[in-house]
Design a protein around this motif. Structure first.
Motif, mmCIF file in Angstrom:
data_model
loop_
_atom_site.group_PDB
_atom_site.id
_atom_site.type_symbol
_atom_site.label_atom_id
_atom_site.label_comp_id
_atom_site.label_asym_id
_atom_site.label_seq_id
_atom_site.Cartn_x
_atom_site.Cartn_y
_atom_site.Cartn_z
ATOM 1 N N GLY A 56 0.838 -1.200 0.000
ATOM 2 C CA GLY A 56 0.000 0.000 0.000
ATOM 3 C C GLY A 56 0.867 1.241 0.000
ATOM 4 N N GLN A 57 0.283 2.359 0.413
ATOM 5 C CA GLN A 57 1.039 3.620 0.338
ATOM 6 C C GLN A 57 1.566 4.090 1.699
ATOM 7 O OE1 GLN A 57 -0.357 6.913 -2.206
ATOM 8 N NE2 GLN A 57 0.198 8.304 -0.551
ATOM 9 N N ASP A 58 0.677 4.552 2.559
ATOM 10 C CA ASP A 58 1.121 5.063 3.866
ATOM 11 C C ASP A 58 -0.052 4.969 4.829
ATOM 12 O OD1 ASP A 58 -0.063 7.514 2.395
ATOM 13 O OD2 ASP A 58 0.050 8.206 4.464
ATOM 14 N N PRO A 59 0.233 4.842 6.129
ATOM 15 C CA PRO A 59 -0.861 4.674 7.100
ATOM 16 C C PRO A 59 -1.612 5.975 7.330
ATOM 17 C CG PRO A 59 1.258 4.774 8.238
ATOM 18 C CD PRO A 59 1.559 4.805 6.763
ATOM 19 N N ALA A 60 -2.924 5.863 7.495
ATOM 20 C CA ALA A 60 -3.769 7.027 7.803
ATOM 21 C C ALA A 60 -4.127 7.004 9.293
ATOM 22 C CB ALA A 60 -5.006 7.013 6.905
ATOM 23 N N GLU A 63 -5.060 3.687 11.091
ATOM 24 C CA GLU A 63 -3.907 2.809 11.282
ATOM 25 C C GLU A 63 -2.982 3.318 12.404
ATOM 26 O OE1 GLU A 63 -4.916 3.883 8.195
ATOM 27 O OE2 GLU A 63 -5.582 1.995 7.330
ATOM 28 N N ILE A 69 -1.256 -1.602 9.392
ATOM 29 C CA ILE A 69 -1.577 -0.854 8.180
ATOM 30 C C ILE A 69 -2.873 -1.375 7.556
ATOM 31 C CG2 ILE A 69 0.913 -0.474 7.794
ATOM 32 C CD1 ILE A 69 0.405 -2.125 5.108
ATOM 33 N N LEU A 70 -3.402 -0.592 6.636
ATOM 34 C CA LEU A 70 -4.577 -0.983 5.853
ATOM 35 C C LEU A 70 -5.671 -1.595 6.735
ATOM 36 C CD1 LEU A 70 -2.728 -2.270 2.658
ATOM 37 C CD2 LEU A 70 -4.358 -0.383 2.716
ATOM 38 N N ALA A 74 -9.687 2.031 3.425
ATOM 39 C CA ALA A 74 -8.854 1.437 2.363
ATOM 40 C C ALA A 74 -8.545 -0.021 2.695
ATOM 41 C CB ALA A 74 -7.558 2.232 2.212
ATOM 42 N N ASN A 95 3.481 -1.035 3.598
ATOM 43 C CA ASN A 95 3.281 0.195 2.852
ATOM 44 C C ASN A 95 4.595 0.662 2.230
ATOM 45 O OD1 ASN A 95 0.518 0.863 3.109
ATOM 46 N ND2 ASN A 95 0.833 1.681 5.176
ATOM 47 N N HIS A 168 -5.079 2.432 -6.310
ATOM 48 C CA HIS A 168 -5.144 2.540 -4.848
ATOM 49 C C HIS A 168 -6.607 2.395 -4.397
ATOM 50 C CE1 HIS A 168 -5.006 4.352 -0.842
ATOM 51 N NE2 HIS A 168 -3.796 3.830 -0.824
HETATM 52 N N1 URA Z 1 -3.782 2.885 4.898
HETATM 53 C C1 URA Z 1 -2.617 2.247 4.669
HETATM 54 O O1 URA Z 1 -2.016 1.691 5.572
HETATM 55 N N2 URA Z 1 -2.128 2.248 3.426
HETATM 56 C C2 URA Z 1 -2.757 2.831 2.394
HETATM 57 O O2 URA Z 1 -2.270 2.778 1.273
HETATM 58 C C3 URA Z 1 -3.975 3.488 2.666
HETATM 59 C C4 URA Z 1 -4.467 3.502 3.924
#
Ligand code: URA
Length: 262
Positions: A56-60, A63, A69-70, A74, A95, A168
């Motif tokens: 994935g990309q990055d934690p929001a 998370e 993560i995820l 998402a 991520n 995504h």
């Molecule tokens: N949360 C994540 O951990 N990764 C994503 O890409 C989107 C939401």
């Protein structure tokens, strides 16, 4: 009495990666990272048993709370995706970025900073080391670029595992160029290719493609076995209980949590 399984934590190389990791001198607040949330490392099997690697990309904000993560909106979309392939537990999700991002324009150019790459490559190498990963799926452009950087680097030179890119999970932003339909059409193509490749899912399932929108069954709860011990059920099966705080705070890192009605 609650007897839900929980993630007992990373083992071996994965544990070492959670012991020693880059700090806010690498993922700088001034570069758009929410280093104040701390790192969020993975979700799934960080113990060498995974057969599907998800990037994935990055934690929001969700998370940042669950420490996996995820696991927010998402994450539930991605959970539905991997379950369509028959993967109910043997996956590992990582991520492209170890820390959350509050400004994409500032942070995304750091995708291939040497220390960011070096650490991410250790995760990819650890995931692949047992030789069990059958397929890799990358969600979004930074994840795709992260994988491409790995397989074209000396560490990834011998890697021949099947890779499929996909949009995504939240690419369908309201008013944006990608509609829900576009997202699901793209995911159906990705699923078709992955389903044809995967040999050993947890459960062999005929592929049921997405229709015009996600059905409730296509947005499953995050399995309790993926999360730390003791997380309440509502954190796994509802969305948007964590939102960005007002005032936003340093690095826009304040989080507001509202427990959903029972
Ligand atoms: N949360 C994540 O951990 N990764 C994503 O890409 C989107 C939401």
């Amino acid at each position: 009495m609650i007897t839900d399984p929980f993630d007992p934590g990373p083992t071996g190389r994965f544990r070492t990666l959670c012991r020693r990791y880059p700090d806010d001198t690498v993922f700088r607040g001034a570069d758009g990272f929410r280093s104040l949330w701390g790192p969020v490392f993975y979700r799934g099997r960080a113990n060498g048993t995974a057969r599907l690697l998800v990037v994935g990309q990055d934690p929001a904000q969700t998370e940042a709370f669950t420490r996996r993560i995820l696991s927010g909106q998402a994450g539930r979309r991605v959970q539905g995706f991997v379950e369509k392939l028959g993967f109910t537990s043997s996956y590992l999700m990582v991520n492209a970025f170890l820390y959350g991002i509050y400004n994409q324009k500032m942070a995304l150019p750091h995708l291939n900073d040497p220390e960011v790459v070096a650490y991410r490559h250790r995760w990819f190498a650890a995931a692949l080391a047992p030789g069990r990963i059958e397929a890799v799926v990358t969600f979004g452009t930074p994840a795709f670029e992260a994988w491409r950087t790995f397989v074209t680097s000396p560490e990834g030179a011998d890697v021949s595992v099947f890779h499929q890119r996909a949009l995504h999970p939240t690419a369908d932003k309201p008013g944006g160029p990608i509609s829900r339909r576009d997202l699901l059409d793209n995911w159906n193509v990705a699923l078709g290719r992955l389903h044809a490749r995967v040999q050993q899912p947890d459960e062999a399932r005929p592929l049921v493609p997405y229709g015009a929108d996600f059905t409730p069954a296509e947005l499953p709860a995050i399995p309790s076995r993926d999360l730390p011990a003791g997380l309440p059920g509502w954190m796994r099966d509802t969305d948007f209980w964590a939102t960005l705080g007002d005032p936003p705070g340093t690095e826009r890192a304040n989080i507001s949590v509202e427990v959903p009605p029972a």
